[in-house]
Design a protein around this motif. Structure first.
Motif, mmCIF file in Angstrom:
data_model
loop_
_atom_site.group_PDB
_atom_site.id
_atom_site.type_symbol
_atom_site.label_atom_id
_atom_site.label_comp_id
_atom_site.label_asym_id
_atom_site.label_seq_id
_atom_site.Cartn_x
_atom_site.Cartn_y
_atom_site.Cartn_z
ATOM 1 N N SER A 295 -30.159 -3.789 -27.827
ATOM 2 C CA SER A 295 -29.716 -4.158 -29.181
ATOM 3 C C SER A 295 -28.463 -5.019 -29.182
ATOM 4 C CB SER A 295 -29.483 -2.900 -30.007
ATOM 5 O OG SER A 295 -28.442 -2.126 -29.435
ATOM 6 N N GLY A 296 -27.612 -4.878 -28.166
ATOM 7 C CA GLY A 296 -26.386 -5.678 -28.103
ATOM 8 C C GLY A 296 -26.666 -7.141 -27.828
ATOM 9 N N GLY A 297 -27.759 -7.408 -27.143
ATOM 10 C CA GLY A 297 -28.128 -8.777 -26.814
ATOM 11 C C GLY A 297 -27.160 -9.416 -25.833
ATOM 12 N N ALA A 298 -27.490 -10.599 -25.399
ATOM 13 C CA ALA A 298 -26.648 -11.352 -24.485
ATOM 14 C C ALA A 298 -27.010 -12.821 -24.610
ATOM 15 C CB ALA A 298 -26.854 -10.888 -23.048
ATOM 16 N N ARG A 299 -26.002 -13.676 -24.488
ATOM 17 C CA ARG A 299 -26.237 -15.122 -24.499
ATOM 18 C C ARG A 299 -26.171 -15.623 -23.066
ATOM 19 N NH1 ARG A 299 -21.483 -16.190 -27.570
ATOM 20 N NH2 ARG A 299 -21.503 -18.117 -26.403
ATOM 21 N N ILE A 300 -26.986 -16.633 -22.768
ATOM 22 C CA ILE A 300 -27.014 -17.206 -21.429
ATOM 23 C C ILE A 300 -26.819 -18.712 -21.541
ATOM 24 C CG2 ILE A 300 -28.396 -17.575 -19.370
ATOM 25 C CD1 ILE A 300 -29.676 -14.924 -19.846
#
Length: 83
Positions: free
Chosen positions: A69-74
């Motif tokens: 749910s926190g997600g991550a950007r790449i």
């Protein structure tokens, strides 16, 4: 910040490039959440991005599923580009 996610992204990217030793993933904490900066050899940047961005999108999709749910950007960067 997720070390396992960093390792998964590094493994995914290293498996598709010609210069796996040049792959590094650096995690950064930003206001908008976790950011993973993936550095690859300049010759491999096209492979990591893929035709129309499909490979990069697939890597981001897998990473988001692992991150939860926190997600991550790449962000994909070649090793010659300074930041």
């Amino acid at each position: 910040m997720g070390a396992p996610l960093r390792e998964v992204v590094e493994h995914l990217v290293a498996s598709i490039v010609e210069h796996p030793d040049d792959v590094t993933v650096r995690a950064k904490q930003t206001r908008r959440g976790d950011l993973y900066e993936v550095r690859v050899h300049p010759d491999d940047l096209g492979k990591v991005i893929g035709r129309g961005g499909r490979t990069a999108t697939a890597i981001r999709t897998v990473s988001s599923a692992i991150a939860g749910s926190g997600g991550a950007r790449i962000d994909f960067v070649d090793v010659d580009r300074q930041r």
